[in-house]
Design a protein around this motif. Structure first.
Motif, short mmCIF file in Angstrom:
data_model
loop_
_atom_site.label_atom_id
_atom_site.label_comp_id
_atom_site.label_asym_id
_atom_site.label_seq_id
_atom_site.Cartn_x
_atom_site.Cartn_y
_atom_site.Cartn_z
N ASP A 1 0.81 -1.22 0.00
CA ASP A 1 0.00 0.00 0.00
C ASP A 1 0.84 1.27 0.00
OD1 ASP A 1 -2.31 -1.58 0.15
OD2 ASP A 1 -2.20 -1.66 2.35
N ASP A 2 2.16 1.11 0.09
CA ASP A 2 3.04 2.28 0.12
C ASP A 2 3.45 2.61 -1.32
OD1 ASP A 2 4.91 4.26 0.62
OD2 ASP A 2 5.60 3.29 2.47
N ARG A 3 2.66 3.42 -1.98
CA ARG A 3 2.90 3.72 -3.39
C ARG A 3 4.17 4.54 -3.60
NH1 ARG A 3 -3.17 5.17 -5.74
NH2 ARG A 3 -4.12 3.14 -5.21
N GLU A 4 4.50 5.36 -2.63
CA GLU A 4 5.69 6.20 -2.79
C GLU A 4 6.95 5.34 -2.85
OE1 GLU A 4 7.65 10.23 -0.80
OE2 GLU A 4 6.46 8.86 0.44
N ILE A 5 7.08 4.39 -1.94
CA ILE A 5 8.26 3.52 -1.93
C ILE A 5 8.28 2.63 -3.17
CG2 ILE A 5 9.25 1.50 -0.79
CD1 ILE A 5 8.89 2.78 1.83
N LEU A 6 7.13 2.07 -3.53
CA LEU A 6 7.08 1.18 -4.69
C LEU A 6 7.41 1.94 -5.98
CD1 LEU A 6 3.96 -1.02 -3.90
CD2 LEU A 6 6.38 -1.58 -3.61
N THR B 1 13.64 8.81 -6.91
CA THR B 1 14.17 7.46 -6.76
C THR B 1 14.04 6.99 -5.31
OG1 THR B 1 16.41 8.31 -6.36
CG2 THR B 1 15.80 7.83 -8.64
N LEU B 2 14.24 5.70 -5.12
CA LEU B 2 14.10 5.13 -3.77
C LEU B 2 15.07 5.77 -2.77
CD1 LEU B 2 12.78 3.05 -1.91
CD2 LEU B 2 14.52 1.41 -2.66
N PRO B 3 16.36 5.96 -3.09
CA PRO B 3 17.24 6.62 -2.11
C PRO B 3 16.75 8.00 -1.71
CG PRO B 3 18.55 5.56 -3.81
CD PRO B 3 17.14 5.48 -4.26
N LEU B 4 16.16 8.75 -2.65
CA LEU B 4 15.64 10.07 -2.30
C LEU B 4 14.41 9.96 -1.39
CD1 LEU B 4 15.98 12.01 -5.67
CD2 LEU B 4 17.46 12.10 -3.66
N VAL B 5 13.58 8.94 -1.64
CA VAL B 5 12.42 8.72 -0.77
C VAL B 5 12.88 8.41 0.65
CG1 VAL B 5 10.44 7.23 -0.33
CG2 VAL B 5 10.95 7.98 -2.66
N ILE B 6 13.85 7.51 0.77
CA ILE B 6 14.35 7.14 2.10
C ILE B 6 15.02 8.34 2.77
CG2 ILE B 6 15.98 5.65 3.32
CD1 ILE B 6 15.49 3.53 1.21
N SER C 1 14.41 11.53 2.32
CA SER C 1 13.40 12.50 2.74
C SER C 1 12.65 12.03 3.97
CB SER C 1 12.43 12.78 1.60
OG SER C 1 11.73 11.60 1.24
N ARG C 2 12.38 10.71 4.05
CA ARG C 2 11.69 10.19 5.22
C ARG C 2 12.58 10.17 6.45
NH1 ARG C 2 7.67 5.17 3.59
NH2 ARG C 2 6.47 6.28 1.98
N ALA C 3 13.88 10.05 6.25
CA ALA C 3 14.79 10.01 7.40
C ALA C 3 14.75 11.30 8.19
CB ALA C 3 16.21 9.73 6.92
N ARG C 4 14.38 12.39 7.57
CA ARG C 4 14.30 13.66 8.30
C ARG C 4 13.14 13.69 9.28
NH1 ARG C 4 15.19 17.90 3.24
NH2 ARG C 4 17.27 17.18 2.63
N LEU C 5 12.08 12.94 8.95
CA LEU C 5 10.89 12.94 9.80
C LEU C 5 10.82 11.72 10.71
CD1 LEU C 5 8.29 14.04 7.09
CD2 LEU C 5 9.51 15.47 8.74
N GLY C 6 11.72 10.75 10.52
CA GLY C 6 11.70 9.54 11.32
C GLY C 6 11.27 8.34 10.49
N LEU C 7 12.10 7.33 10.45
CA LEU C 7 11.83 6.16 9.64
C LEU C 7 10.95 5.17 10.38
CD1 LEU C 7 15.42 5.53 8.20
CD2 LEU C 7 13.48 6.52 7.00
#
Length: 310
Positions: A80-85, A253-258, A260-266
């Motif tokens: 269900d995580d369309r952003e990561i996929l 890309t996936l590294p950019l998604v990760i 960007s999420r690392a700033r808010l908490g993974l």
């Protein structure tokens, strides 16, 4: 008296001669132990975080580093995580295209540098090929961004349509610039160790240049090509700096998604997708190693059979 003195002198000489070895033996053992300890620490530094990432992908807690129990819900949540996929699919497409193009262009550049030792502009060409290896990615990314913006403005003023738009194409061009440099180094190193007499013998037997390359040269550099493909695929898949400069709206890309999420908490869903990638890469490496080992055994058997027949 003199005979006893002489007889007693031989053991003394023997002890004196062997005592330095006995003295240095503990030092060598200590150095070996210290080297082994550093090796273990080095491997632990590299692989313990990966093992922890895999373990915490099964963590029931929404906090990535707090263990609360075993679960598979984060793997189910990936559906269900369309952003990561979407980021993963884009990264895989770019990495595959980058690896294929890098191997082709890197092989051509390696042949030009290895087989043609003297041609006009060779030094400049070799420097341009090797420049991405030593230049910081920030500088490369910024330079490509400025160039692409200038080209886009020029095409927009000339044709009314700006090209290229920042997205998958521009990311691929940046990754190709870096991947081609690595592929060139790997293939060129393999070409320098080839026996040129094999190619000369094939030409003496009537083979044309493209036949020599296809039947003689290509099988001998196949392992280098596979290594270059795997390396450039990996470099493209986990690149962040160039992708950040060259990406556009709708092309993350996936590294950019990760990142960007690392700033808010993974959350552990990122660990789950990373575990899937690690498993796929491990399986691919094992299969490739088995195939290469099998081909090496077959090649050694063919050489031995040819030697017996001769």
């Amino acid at each position: 008296m003199s005979h006893a003195a002489q007889g007693g002198g031989e053991p003394m000489a023997t002890v004196t001669a062997t005592s330095p070895r006995r003295r240095h033996a503990p030092a060598r053992a200590g150095a070996a132990w210290l080297g082994g300890a550093w090796l273990v620490l080095g491997y632990a530094f590299l692989y313990v975080p990966i093992v922890a990432l895999v373990l915490y992908s099964f963590n029931d807690s929404p906090v990535a580093n707090v263990w609360q129990g075993f679960t598979l819900k984060w793997y189910a949540a990936l559906a269900d995580d369309r952003e990561i996929l979407a980021g993963l699919w884009l990264s895989l497409k770019i990495a595959f295209a980058t690896a294929c193009a890098s191997v082709v262009l890197g092989t051509l550049a390696a042949f030009a540098l290895d087989r043609y030792r003297r041609f006009k502009g060779r030094t400049l060409f070799a420097g341009m090929v090797a420049a991405p290896l030593v230049m910081p990615e920030v500088i490369v990314g910024l330079s490509l961004l400025l160039m692409l913006v200038a080209v886009q403005r020029a095409t927009e003023s000339a044709f009314g349509v700006g090209f290229p738009e920042r997205g998958m194409l521009t990311i691929w061009l940046g990754h190709l610039l870096l991947g081609m440099a690595y592929a060139t180094v790997i293939v060129q190193a393999r070409l320098q160790t080839l026996n040129a007499q094999l190619e000369e013998a094939a030409m003496d037997l009537g083979a044309r240049p493209w036949q020599v390359f296809h039947l003689v040269t290509l099988p001998m550099i196949a392992q280098a090509l596979v290594s270059a493909w795997l390396l450039t695929f990996t470099l493209s898949l986990d690149d962040v700096v160039l992708s950040a400069f060259l990406s556009g709206p709708g092309a993350t890309t996936l590294p950019l998604v990760i990142f960007s999420r690392a700033r808010l908490g993974l959350n552990p869903s990122v660990n789950a997708v990373a575990t899937i990638i690690i498993t796929a890469v491990a399986i691919g490496v094992v299969i490739a190693s088995l195939v290469i080992a099998r081909r090496e055994r077959q090649r050694a058997a063919d050489i031995a059979a040819a030697a017996r027949g001769g």
